[in-house]
Design a protein around this motif. Structure first.
Motif, PDB file in Angstrom:
ATOM      1  N   GLY A  20     -20.142  35.849 -36.891  1.00  0.00           N
ATOM      2  CA  GLY A  20     -19.721  37.098 -36.237  1.00  0.00           C
ATOM      3  C   GLY A  20     -19.981  38.216 -37.242  1.00  0.00           C
ATOM      4  N   ILE A  21     -19.428  39.394 -36.954  1.00  0.00           N
ATOM      5  CA  ILE A  21     -19.716  40.522 -37.833  1.00  0.00           C
ATOM      6  C   ILE A  21     -19.164  40.301 -39.246  1.00  0.00           C
ATOM      7  CG2 ILE A  21     -17.708  41.933 -37.124  1.00  0.00           C
ATOM      8  CD1 ILE A  21     -21.227  43.040 -38.271  1.00  0.00           C
ATOM      9  N   ASN A  22     -17.999  39.639 -39.359  1.00  0.00           N
ATOM     10  CA  ASN A  22     -17.442  39.477 -40.699  1.00  0.00           C
ATOM     11  C   ASN A  22     -18.247  38.483 -41.529  1.00  0.00           C
ATOM     12  OD1 ASN A  22     -15.484  41.452 -40.460  1.00  0.00           O
ATOM     13  ND2 ASN A  22     -14.052  40.060 -39.435  1.00  0.00           N
ATOM     14  N   GLY A  23     -18.614  37.344 -40.936  1.00  0.00           N
ATOM     15  CA  GLY A  23     -19.428  36.368 -41.667  1.00  0.00           C
ATOM     16  C   GLY A  23     -20.774  36.953 -42.059  1.00  0.00           C
ATOM     17  N   GLY A  46     -22.953  36.393 -33.221  1.00  0.00           N
ATOM     18  CA  GLY A  46     -22.188  37.385 -32.452  1.00  0.00           C
ATOM     19  C   GLY A  46     -21.788  36.918 -31.060  1.00  0.00           C
ATOM     20  N   SER A  47     -21.840  35.618 -30.816  1.00  0.00           N
ATOM     21  CA  SER A  47     -21.589  35.164 -29.440  1.00  0.00           C
ATOM     22  C   SER A  47     -20.104  35.183 -29.065  1.00  0.00           C
ATOM     23  CB  SER A  47     -22.141  33.754 -29.243  1.00  0.00           C
ATOM     24  OG  SER A  47     -21.636  32.906 -30.246  1.00  0.00           O
ATOM     25  N   ALA A  48     -19.214  35.313 -30.037  1.00  0.00           N
ATOM     26  CA  ALA A  48     -17.778  35.334 -29.707  1.00  0.00           C
ATOM     27  C   ALA A  48     -17.276  36.787 -29.691  1.00  0.00           C
ATOM     28  CB  ALA A  48     -17.007  34.452 -30.674  1.00  0.00           C
ATOM     29  N   GLY A 239     -14.190  32.463 -39.239  1.00  0.00           N
ATOM     30  CA  GLY A 239     -14.279  31.854 -37.904  1.00  0.00           C
ATOM     31  C   GLY A 239     -13.679  32.682 -36.791  1.00  0.00           C
ATOM     32  N   GLY A 240     -13.230  33.913 -37.077  1.00  0.00           N
ATOM     33  CA  GLY A 240     -12.689  34.778 -36.010  1.00  0.00           C
ATOM     34  C   GLY A 240     -11.555  34.060 -35.285  1.00  0.00           C
ATOM     35  N   PRO A 241     -11.632  33.927 -33.963  1.00  0.00           N
ATOM     36  CA  PRO A 241     -10.541  33.273 -33.226  1.00  0.00           C
ATOM     37  C   PRO A 241     -10.295  31.825 -33.671  1.00  0.00           C
ATOM     38  CG  PRO A 241     -12.048  34.393 -31.730  1.00  0.00           C
ATOM     39  CD  PRO A 241     -12.668  34.459 -33.085  1.00  0.00           C
ATOM     40  N   THR A 249      -7.994  21.957 -38.718  1.00  0.00           N
ATOM     41  CA  THR A 249      -8.697  20.722 -38.328  1.00  0.00           C
ATOM     42  C   THR A 249     -10.021  20.487 -39.047  1.00  0.00           C
ATOM     43  OG1 THR A 249      -9.975  21.631 -36.492  1.00  0.00           O
ATOM     44  CG2 THR A 249      -7.716  20.993 -35.983  1.00  0.00           C
ATOM     45  N   LYS A 250     -10.618  21.508 -39.655  1.00  0.00           N
ATOM     46  CA  LYS A 250     -11.892  21.285 -40.348  1.00  0.00           C
ATOM     47  C   LYS A 250     -11.674  21.140 -41.853  1.00  0.00           C
ATOM     48  CE  LYS A 250     -14.141  22.057 -36.437  1.00  0.00           C
ATOM     49  NZ  LYS A 250     -13.003  21.897 -35.486  1.00  0.00           N
ATOM     50  N   VAL A 251     -10.819  21.999 -42.399  1.00  0.00           N
ATOM     51  CA  VAL A 251     -10.580  21.968 -43.852  1.00  0.00           C
ATOM     52  C   VAL A 251      -9.273  21.234 -44.161  1.00  0.00           C
ATOM     53  CG1 VAL A 251     -10.507  23.411 -45.934  1.00  0.00           C
ATOM     54  CG2 VAL A 251     -11.734  24.221 -43.946  1.00  0.00           C
ATOM     55  N   GLY A 385      -9.285  42.414 -38.656  1.00  0.00           N
ATOM     56  CA  GLY A 385     -10.422  43.275 -38.963  1.00  0.00           C
ATOM     57  C   GLY A 385     -10.988  43.912 -37.712  1.00  0.00           C
ATOM     58  N   LYS A 386     -11.782  44.947 -37.936  1.00  0.00           N
ATOM     59  CA  LYS A 386     -12.426  45.676 -36.848  1.00  0.00           C
ATOM     60  C   LYS A 386     -13.922  45.667 -37.125  1.00  0.00           C
ATOM     61  CE  LYS A 386     -10.542  48.462 -34.687  1.00  0.00           C
ATOM     62  NZ  LYS A 386     -10.271  48.034 -33.305  1.00  0.00           N
ATOM     63  N   ILE A 387     -14.709  45.871 -36.086  1.00  0.00           N
ATOM     64  CA  ILE A 387     -16.147  46.054 -36.303  1.00  0.00           C
ATOM     65  C   ILE A 387     -16.328  47.195 -37.310  1.00  0.00           C
ATOM     66  CG2 ILE A 387     -18.277  46.887 -35.196  1.00  0.00           C
ATOM     67  CD1 ILE A 387     -17.845  44.398 -33.828  1.00  0.00           C
TER      68      ILE A 387
HETATM   69  C1  FAD Z   1     -11.614  43.556 -26.459  1.00  0.00           C
HETATM   70  C2  FAD Z   1     -11.904  43.922 -27.871  1.00  0.00           C
HETATM   71  C3  FAD Z   1     -12.276  45.232 -28.171  1.00  0.00           C
HETATM   72  C4  FAD Z   1     -12.557  45.573 -29.482  1.00  0.00           C
HETATM   73  N1  FAD Z   1     -13.014  46.826 -29.736  1.00  0.00           N
HETATM   74  C5  FAD Z   1     -13.329  47.177 -30.992  1.00  0.00           C
HETATM   75  C6  FAD Z   1     -13.896  48.455 -31.237  1.00  0.00           C
HETATM   76  O1  FAD Z   1     -14.180  49.225 -30.328  1.00  0.00           O
HETATM   77  N2  FAD Z   1     -14.142  48.791 -32.517  1.00  0.00           N
HETATM   78  C7  FAD Z   1     -13.894  47.948 -33.558  1.00  0.00           C
HETATM   79  O2  FAD Z   1     -14.118  48.345 -34.691  1.00  0.00           O
HETATM   80  N3  FAD Z   1     -13.403  46.700 -33.352  1.00  0.00           N
HETATM   81  C8  FAD Z   1     -13.130  46.296 -32.095  1.00  0.00           C
HETATM   82  N4  FAD Z   1     -12.659  45.044 -31.837  1.00  0.00           N
HETATM   83  C9  FAD Z   1     -12.426  44.124 -32.966  1.00  0.00           C
HETATM   84  C10 FAD Z   1     -13.689  43.387 -33.382  1.00  0.00           C
HETATM   85  O3  FAD Z   1     -14.493  43.068 -32.272  1.00  0.00           O
HETATM   86  C11 FAD Z   1     -13.336  42.099 -34.127  1.00  0.00           C
HETATM   87  O4  FAD Z   1     -12.420  42.378 -35.139  1.00  0.00           O
HETATM   88  C12 FAD Z   1     -14.548  41.451 -34.769  1.00  0.00           C
HETATM   89  O5  FAD Z   1     -15.611  41.311 -33.849  1.00  0.00           O
HETATM   90  C13 FAD Z   1     -14.180  40.078 -35.325  1.00  0.00           C
HETATM   91  O6  FAD Z   1     -15.334  39.532 -35.914  1.00  0.00           O
HETATM   92  P1  FAD Z   1     -15.307  38.096 -36.583  1.00  0.00           P
HETATM   93  O7  FAD Z   1     -16.619  37.926 -37.279  1.00  0.00           O
HETATM   94  O8  FAD Z   1     -14.088  37.947 -37.391  1.00  0.00           O
HETATM   95  O9  FAD Z   1     -15.142  37.085 -35.361  1.00  0.00           O
HETATM   96  P2  FAD Z   1     -16.221  36.521 -34.308  1.00  0.00           P
HETATM   97  O10 FAD Z   1     -17.171  37.556 -33.878  1.00  0.00           O
HETATM   98  O11 FAD Z   1     -15.462  35.833 -33.235  1.00  0.00           O
HETATM   99  O12 FAD Z   1     -17.038  35.463 -35.148  1.00  0.00           O
HETATM  100  C14 FAD Z   1     -16.526  34.200 -35.518  1.00  0.00           C
HETATM  101  C15 FAD Z   1     -17.635  33.189 -35.334  1.00  0.00           C
HETATM  102  O13 FAD Z   1     -17.268  31.951 -35.929  1.00  0.00           O
HETATM  103  C16 FAD Z   1     -17.922  30.932 -35.202  1.00  0.00           C
HETATM  104  N5  FAD Z   1     -17.281  29.656 -35.501  1.00  0.00           N
HETATM  105  C17 FAD Z   1     -15.991  29.310 -35.259  1.00  0.00           C
HETATM  106  N6  FAD Z   1     -15.760  28.031 -35.656  1.00  0.00           N
HETATM  107  C18 FAD Z   1     -16.931  27.560 -36.168  1.00  0.00           C
HETATM  108  C19 FAD Z   1     -17.347  26.311 -36.737  1.00  0.00           C
HETATM  109  N7  FAD Z   1     -16.502  25.268 -36.851  1.00  0.00           N
HETATM  110  N8  FAD Z   1     -18.635  26.187 -37.162  1.00  0.00           N
HETATM  111  C20 FAD Z   1     -19.510  27.222 -37.061  1.00  0.00           C
HETATM  112  N9  FAD Z   1     -19.172  28.416 -36.512  1.00  0.00           N
HETATM  113  C21 FAD Z   1     -17.902  28.597 -36.089  1.00  0.00           C
HETATM  114  C22 FAD Z   1     -17.775  31.370 -33.752  1.00  0.00           C
HETATM  115  O14 FAD Z   1     -18.730  30.787 -32.911  1.00  0.00           O
HETATM  116  C23 FAD Z   1     -17.929  32.886 -33.862  1.00  0.00           C
HETATM  117  O15 FAD Z   1     -19.223  33.337 -33.526  1.00  0.00           O
HETATM  118  C24 FAD Z   1     -12.416  44.635 -30.527  1.00  0.00           C
HETATM  119  C25 FAD Z   1     -12.049  43.321 -30.221  1.00  0.00           C
HETATM  120  C26 FAD Z   1     -11.830  42.965 -28.902  1.00  0.00           C
HETATM  121  C27 FAD Z   1     -11.510  41.551 -28.558  1.00  0.00           C
END
Ligand code: FAD
Length: 534
Positions: A20-23, A46-48, A239-241, A249-251, A385-387
Motif C-alpha cells: 500500500g502507500i506506506n509500504g 494499492g489494491s486495499a 499490512g494496513g488492515p 498469525t504470521k509473526v 496514517g493518511k495518504i
Molecule cells: C474511506 C477512506 C477514505 C480515506 N481518505 C483519505 C484521504 O482523502 N486522504 C488521506 O490522506 N488519507 C485518506 N484515507 C487514509 C488512507 O487511505 C490510509 O491511511 C492508507 O491508504 C493506508 O495505507 P497502508 O499502506 O497502511 O494500507 P493498505 O493500502 O491497505 O496496504 C496494506 C497492504 O498490505 C497487504 N498485505 C496484507 N497482509 C499481507 C501479507 N500477509 N502478505 C503480503 N501482503 C499483505 C495488503 O494486500 C495491502 O495491499 C482514507 C481511508 C479510507 C478507508
C-alpha cells in the motif's frame, strides 16, 4: 523490473510486508538511502485501502475539532511538498463549505465539550465564527505558498450556489489538493525499483520468524503457488488492515498493540454540477461528507464511518451506507438524488491505531510506529496514517530503522519528483498541448488523461505512433494496446482490474464485455512473455 528468484537466500536490510502507500513509500525512501529492500504485496499494489480513499492531500479540517494539531500541521505543510513532487497526479482544489445555523458537532469532540461548557445555549451547534476560526488556523498552521487561502462566498446567483437548496446563502471556501491514490502507490513502487528495491506483487507472506539476528520469511506466489524463503535484518509490517493479523498469525508476536478497522464507503454518480469545486457538507450528526468533481463526467460523494471487524472480509458499500450518503447529500442539493443515480461504489478499511475512542469517527487518524526488538531481529509495526502523511511516515520509519541498522543516510524525498512528475505545478495544460501537437490524433480528453496519469512519461508510451491505429488494439474509451503493454511491463499490472480500476478509472466508461476482452488479452500476453510481466 527484476524477475524474482524463488531460491533467493541473500539477506536484505529490510523486508517490507504490504504494497500500500506506506509500504511503497518506505521502500522508496529506504532504497534511496542505500538500503537493500524487498517488498511483498499479496495482491496488486494499492489494491486495499490505498486505492479506496477520498483521494485528498488534506490537512483534515475536521481533525481540528479533536485538537489533533500535530497531525493537521504536518499534513498541511506536506500538501505542497507532495504537489510539487507529482504535479501530474495531484492538483489544487477549492472546497465550498455552505453554512447554515443548524450544523452540529459530534458530541464527543473536545471542541464541542468545551463549547457546551462555556456556551451551553448553543446546544451542540457549530457557530459560523468557530468555522471561520478553524479555517484561519487551517490557512496559517503550515507552509501555504501555492494554495490560495480562505474566502467568504455569496451563494445567491453564483455557480457554486446553483446546485444547492436556496436556504444556503453563504459559504466559506478553502483549499486542499486532489491525488490519484492508486497511481501514487505504483509510482512510489516504481521509484523504489529504480533505486534497487525488489517489488514482488501477488506474493503473500505466510510466516516470518526470527533466526538469530535475522528474519526468515516464507512467501507464496498467489498465481503459481511457488514458495520462497527470504532473509532480512529488519522486518516492516505495513499490512494496513492486516497489521494485527500479521502480528498475531504470521509473526506470532506477543504484542498488545491493537488496530481499529473502520470502513469508509463512497458513491459515484453522473456529474451533478457544472463547476470544478468540491463541497464540504456538514451533517446534523456532526459528521461531514465531500462531494467532488470526479473523472470529468462524474461526481464522487463520501465517506462513511462503520466498524469492520475482519480484514479478510472484502469491504463493500452496503445499502444502508448508500442511503445514508444519498440522504446526507439531499439535505444540500436542490435536486433529489436516489440510489438509482449511483453508477459505482467503492469501500476501504481504515487501519486506525486503537486509541480507545468510543466512536469510529473519533478514533485518531494519526500514525503510530512501534519497534519490537527484544526477541532478536527488529520488527517495525505501522498503525494508522493518511495518504497525505505517507512521505513523512516513511521518514519517521527510517529514523527508527537507523537505530538498528548502521550506515542509513539522511532524508532525501522532499522535493524529489516521482516518475513523470519532473515539471512545474500548473504546467499540465502546456504538456497536453505539446502532446496533442506531436500526436494530432489524440482528443483533448485522451491527451489530458495521459498527461494526468503519466506526466512527462506520456510521450514515451505513444512513441512514434502517427495515428491511433499505430497504438495497436483499441480496448475502448481511449485505452490502447500500447498503453496496456506499457502498464504490464513498467507498472506491475497483471489483470484488467489492475488497469481499469487502479492504473486509471476507465472502468467507469468500459462495458463488462470490453473489460473481459482486455482481461483475456492480458492473460495471453503474460503467458507469452512471463519475464516481462513479473
Ligand atoms: C474511506 C477512506 C477514505 C480515506 N481518505 C483519505 C484521504 O482523502 N486522504 C488521506 O490522506 N488519507 C485518506 N484515507 C487514509 C488512507 O487511505 C490510509 O491511511 C492508507 O491508504 C493506508 O495505507 P497502508 O499502506 O497502511 O494500507 P493498505 O493500502 O491497505 O496496504 C496494506 C497492504 O498490505 C497487504 N498485505 C496484507 N497482509 C499481507 C501479507 N500477509 N502478505 C503480503 N501482503 C499483505 C495488503 O494486500 C495491502 O495491499 C482514507 C481511508 C479510507 C478507508
Amino acid at each position: 523490473m527484476r524477475v524474482a528468484n524463488p531460491q533467493n537466500t541473500d539477506t536484505t536490510d529490510l523486508f517490507i510486508i504490504g504494497g500500500g502507500i506506506n509500504g511503497c513509500g518506505i521502500a522508496r525512501d529506504a532504497a534511496g538511502r542505500g538500503l537493500s529492500v524487498t517488498l511483498a504485496e499479496m495482491n496488486d499494489l494499492g489494491s486495499a485501502t490505498s486505492s479506496a480513499s477520498t483521494k485528498l492531500f488534506h490537512g483534515g479540517l475536521r481533525y481540528l475539532e479533536y485538537f489533533e494539531f500535530r497531525l493537521v500541521r504536518e499534513a498541511l505543510i506536506e500538501r505542497e511538498v507532495l504537489l510539487r513532487a507529482m504535479p501530474h497526479i495531484s492538483w489544487p482544489m477549492r472546497f465550498v463549505l455552505p453554512y447554515h445555523k443548524d450544523m452540529r458537532f459530534e458530541s464527543e469532540t473536545p471542541t464541542s465539550r468545551l463549547l457546551s461548557l462555556v456556551m451551553p445555549w448553543m446546544k451542540g451547534r457549530r457557530p459560523a465564527w468557530l468555522i471561520r476560526t478553524g479555517l484561519f488556523l487551517y490557512d496559517h498552521l503550515g507552509g501555504r505558498k501555492i494554495l490560495p487561502g480562505t474566502s467568504t462566498l455569496n451563494l445567491k446567483d453564483t455557480p457554486e450556489g446553483a446546485p444547492l437548496e436556496p436556504r444556503f446563502e453563504k459559504a466559506f471556501e478553502y483549499s486542499d489538493c486532489w491525488v490519484e491514490d492508486s497511481r501514487l502507490v505504483v509510482l512510489n513502487a516504481r521509484d523504489a525499483d529504480r533505486l534497487g528495491a525488489r517489488i514482488l506483487t501477488r506474493t503473500q507472506v505466510l510466516s516470518a520468524e526470527r533466526d538469530g539476528a535475522e528474519w526468515r520469511i516464507e512467501t507464496k506466489n498467489t498465481e503459481n503457488g511457488e514458495r520462497c524463503i527470504h532473509r532480512a535484518r529488519m522486518l516492516i509490517n505495513a499490512g494496513g488492515p492486516w497489521v494485527g493479523d500479521i502480528i498475531q498469525t504470521k509473526v506470532r508476536l506477543n504484542s498488545t498493540e491493537g488496530v481499529r478497522l473502520v470502513r469508509g464507503s463512497h458513491i459515484v454518480t453522473r456529474r451533478l454540477y457544472d463547476h470544478d469545486k468540491c463541497y464540504f457538507f456538514q451533517g446534523t450528526d456532526g459528521r461531514i461528507i465531500f462531494s467532488i468533481p470526479y473523472e470529468t463526467d462524474f461526481t464522487l460523494i463520501g465517506t462513511t464511518d462503520a466498524e469492520h471487524d475482519d480484514p479478510s472480509v472484502r469491504p463493500v458499500c452496503t445499502e444502508g451506507e448508500k442511503r445514508y450518503l444519498i440522504d446526507f447529500a439531499n439535505r444540500y442539493f436542490a435536486r433529489d438524488l436516489t440510489t438509482d443515480d449511483i453508477v459505482w461504489t467503492y469501500s476501504g478499511v481504515r487501519p486506525l491505531y486503537d486509541d480507545g475512542a468510543s466512536s469510529a469517527t473519533a478514533a485518531t487518524r494519526d500514525y503510530t510506529l512501534k519497534v519490537e526488538a527484544e526477541g532478536g531481529a527488529p520488527i517495525l509495526n505501522i498503525f494508522g496514517g493518511k495518504i497525505t502523511t505517507y512521505r513523512r511516515l516513511a521518514e519517521s520509519a527510517l529514523k527508527l530503522v537507523a537505530e538498528h541498522l548502521p550506515g542509513v543516510t539522511g532524508s532525501w524525498t522532499a522535493g524529489a519528483p516521482l516518475p513523470g512528475g519532473d515539471f512545474e505545478v500548473g504546467e499540465v495544460d502546456t504538456l497536453v498541448e505539446r502532446l496533442r501537437g506531436d500526436h494530432p490524433y489524440l482528443t483533448e480528453f485522451w491527451a489530458r488523461r495521459l498527461v494526468r496519469a503519466y506526466g512527462t512519461e506520456a510521450a514515451g508510451i505513444l512513441g512514434k505512433a502517427r495515428s491511433a491505429g499505430d497504438l495497436g488494439r483499441d480496448f475502448g474509451a481511449t485505452l490502447t494496446e500500447a498503453e496496456v503493454a506499457w502498464l504490464m511491463d513498467n507498472e506491475y499490472a497483471r489483470t484488467a482490474e489492475d488497469v481499469v480500476w487502479r492504473r486509471n478509472k476507465l472502468g467507469l466508461r468500459l462495458g463488462k464485455d470490453e473489460i473481459a476482452a482486455l482481461d483475456s488479452w492480458m492473460t495471453s500476453r503474460s503467458h507469452s512473455a512471463p519475464a516481462a510481466a513479473e
